[in-house]
Design a protein around this motif. Structure first.
Motif, PDB file in Angstrom:
ATOM      1  N   GLN A  48      -7.338 -17.358   1.506  1.00  0.00           N
ATOM      2  CA  GLN A  48      -7.499 -16.857   2.868  1.00  0.00           C
ATOM      3  C   GLN A  48      -6.401 -17.397   3.765  1.00  0.00           C
ATOM      4  O   GLN A  48      -6.187 -18.613   3.825  1.00  0.00           O
ATOM      5  CB  GLN A  48      -8.870 -17.251   3.420  1.00  0.00           C
ATOM      6  CG  GLN A  48     -10.003 -16.508   2.727  1.00  0.00           C
ATOM      7  CD  GLN A  48     -11.300 -16.668   3.487  1.00  0.00           C
ATOM      8  OE1 GLN A  48     -11.983 -17.674   3.356  1.00  0.00           O
ATOM      9  NE2 GLN A  48     -11.629 -15.680   4.294  1.00  0.00           N
TER      10      GLN A  48
ATOM     11  N   MET B 107      -5.909 -15.736  11.282  1.00  0.00           N
ATOM     12  CA  MET B 107      -7.238 -15.468  11.847  1.00  0.00           C
ATOM     13  C   MET B 107      -7.231 -15.641  13.359  1.00  0.00           C
ATOM     14  O   MET B 107      -6.510 -16.482  13.895  1.00  0.00           O
ATOM     15  CB  MET B 107      -8.260 -16.444  11.245  1.00  0.00           C
ATOM     16  CG  MET B 107      -8.515 -16.218   9.761  1.00  0.00           C
ATOM     17  SD  MET B 107      -9.780 -17.376   9.171  1.00  0.00           S
ATOM     18  CE  MET B 107      -9.759 -17.004   7.426  1.00  0.00           C
ATOM     19  N   ASN B 108      -8.076 -14.871  14.035  1.00  0.00           N
ATOM     20  CA  ASN B 108      -8.273 -15.106  15.464  1.00  0.00           C
ATOM     21  C   ASN B 108      -9.306 -16.228  15.652  1.00  0.00           C
ATOM     22  O   ASN B 108      -9.877 -16.719  14.675  1.00  0.00           O
ATOM     23  CB  ASN B 108      -8.670 -13.814  16.192  1.00  0.00           C
ATOM     24  CG  ASN B 108     -10.017 -13.271  15.714  1.00  0.00           C
ATOM     25  OD1 ASN B 108     -10.907 -14.044  15.346  1.00  0.00           O
ATOM     26  ND2 ASN B 108     -10.166 -11.958  15.715  1.00  0.00           N
TER      27      ASN B 108
ATOM     28  N   GLN C 221     -12.810 -15.670  14.094  1.00  0.00           N
ATOM     29  CA  GLN C 221     -12.772 -15.718  12.620  1.00  0.00           C
ATOM     30  C   GLN C 221     -12.599 -17.155  12.143  1.00  0.00           C
ATOM     31  O   GLN C 221     -13.219 -17.587  11.165  1.00  0.00           O
ATOM     32  CB  GLN C 221     -11.612 -14.868  12.094  1.00  0.00           C
ATOM     33  CG  GLN C 221     -11.784 -13.378  12.305  1.00  0.00           C
ATOM     34  CD  GLN C 221     -10.503 -12.612  12.012  1.00  0.00           C
ATOM     35  OE1 GLN C 221      -9.390 -13.079  12.304  1.00  0.00           O
ATOM     36  NE2 GLN C 221     -10.642 -11.435  11.415  1.00  0.00           N
TER      37      GLN C 221
ATOM     38  N   GLN D 160     -15.800 -19.188  12.462  1.00  0.00           N
ATOM     39  CA  GLN D 160     -16.693 -18.787  11.386  1.00  0.00           C
ATOM     40  C   GLN D 160     -16.256 -19.419  10.066  1.00  0.00           C
ATOM     41  O   GLN D 160     -17.053 -19.988   9.316  1.00  0.00           O
ATOM     42  CB  GLN D 160     -16.671 -17.250  11.288  1.00  0.00           C
ATOM     43  CG  GLN D 160     -17.458 -16.666  10.143  1.00  0.00           C
ATOM     44  CD  GLN D 160     -18.950 -16.690  10.426  1.00  0.00           C
ATOM     45  OE1 GLN D 160     -19.376 -17.070  11.511  1.00  0.00           O
ATOM     46  NE2 GLN D 160     -19.740 -16.328   9.428  1.00  0.00           N
ATOM     47  N   TRP D 161     -14.951 -19.332   9.793  1.00  0.00           N
ATOM     48  CA  TRP D 161     -14.392 -19.892   8.568  1.00  0.00           C
ATOM     49  C   TRP D 161     -14.637 -21.407   8.497  1.00  0.00           C
ATOM     50  O   TRP D 161     -15.086 -21.930   7.480  1.00  0.00           O
ATOM     51  CB  TRP D 161     -12.882 -19.584   8.490  1.00  0.00           C
ATOM     52  CG  TRP D 161     -12.220 -20.235   7.328  1.00  0.00           C
ATOM     53  CD1 TRP D 161     -12.172 -19.794   6.038  1.00  0.00           C
ATOM     54  CD2 TRP D 161     -11.525 -21.497   7.349  1.00  0.00           C
ATOM     55  NE1 TRP D 161     -11.497 -20.692   5.260  1.00  0.00           N
ATOM     56  CE2 TRP D 161     -11.095 -21.739   6.031  1.00  0.00           C
ATOM     57  CE3 TRP D 161     -11.242 -22.435   8.351  1.00  0.00           C
ATOM     58  CZ2 TRP D 161     -10.387 -22.890   5.688  1.00  0.00           C
ATOM     59  CZ3 TRP D 161     -10.542 -23.576   8.010  1.00  0.00           C
ATOM     60  CH2 TRP D 161     -10.123 -23.786   6.687  1.00  0.00           C
TER      61      TRP D 161
END
Ligand SMILES: Nc1ncnc2c1ncn2[C@@H]1O[C@H](COP(=O)(O)OP(=O)(O)O)[C@@H](O)[C@H]1O
Ligand SMILES: [Mg+2]
Length: 229
Positions: free
Chosen positions: A70, A75-76, A79, A82-83
């Motif tokens: 990943q 990512m924003n 995201q 969350q990650w």
């Protein structure tokens, strides 16, 4: 063994007033599943900056961070949050526990972001506290615990959601020698017996003895690369 973290040409520049300050100058780094990496280097060399980028707490200025396939650099913020909640456990120098909550409730905190019900959260936190040797301290508040015990609570909180890896920024920096060795022994146990990948910033040459790899950062550049397989 596959790479867990793969970093290519990573740069970070901070804006300080009118001035741009480049803190990381094109870092290449691979960390393998099961590694316990000690990241050393003088104060101001960019250790915390690098650690926070790997943990998804901040965005790089350039380069790539691939973690288990990943690209977290792409990512924003939503995201990334969350990650992080799924993949990273954080341990800081000053524990960062909530002073009004018991040890048990502090450890349960990351689980509030999951779908687990209250009974399961309680059980998981008990297991984590047991793992760090504090099963009998669950009802204590942080100010009723020693520094070493508070850091163990923080480690329990970091592992309670079974993250992919742990990020520790000078976890023994505020502890006496004896407590520091207990914490390092605990991290080593999590690495050896539970397979946790750990990336730890430390000033303590002794701390590096507990790690499987030591890398050095100087003025935003790695002066060596770990001999990953
Ligand atoms: N948010 C920020 N804004 C501006 N400069 C920063 C910021 N964070 C860190 N720096 C600067 O980046 C450099 C590296 O900081 P840091 O990563 O904290 O180093 P270390 O953890 O190795 O002591 C320092 O010169 C510091 O002043
Ligand atoms: Mg630092």
């Amino acid at each position: 063994m596959s790479s867990l973290v793969s970093i290519r040409n990573l740069t970070k520049t901070y804006q300080r007033g009118p001035e741009k300050v480049q803190v990381l100058h094109g870092i290449d780094l691979d960390i393998t599943h099961g590694d316990f990496v000690a990241l050393m280097g003088p104060s101001g060399s960019g250790k915390t900056t690098l650690l926070n980028l790997i943990g998804g707490l901040d965005n790089p200025s350039g380069g790539e961070i691939d973690i288990e396939g990943q690209r977290i650099d792409q990512m924003n913020d939503a995201q990334l949050a969350q990650w992080r909640s799924h993949h990273v456990g954080f341990v800081f120098q000053f524990y960062n526990l909530m002073p009004t909550l018991t040890a048990q409730k502090n450890v349960e905190l990351p689980l509030l972001l999951t779908k687990l019900g209250a009974a399961q959260r309680k059980r998981n936190a008990e297991v984590a506290l047991q793992l760090v040797g504090l099963a009998d301290r669950g009802s204590h508040r942080p100010n009723e615990l020693s520094g070493g015990q508070q850091q163990r609570v923080a480690i329990a909180r970091a592992i309670v959601s079974d993250p992919t890896f742990l990020i520790c920024d000078e976890p023994t920096g505020d502890l006496d020698r004896h407590s520091a060795e207990e914490i390092l022994g605990l991290l080593q146990q999590l690495n050896r017996e539970h397979g946790k990948t750990i990336i730890m910033v430390t000033h303590d040459p002794k701390a590096a003895e507990y790690a499987t790899h030591t890398i050095h950062l100087d003025k935003g550049e790695l002066t060596d690369t770990p001999a990953t397989h």
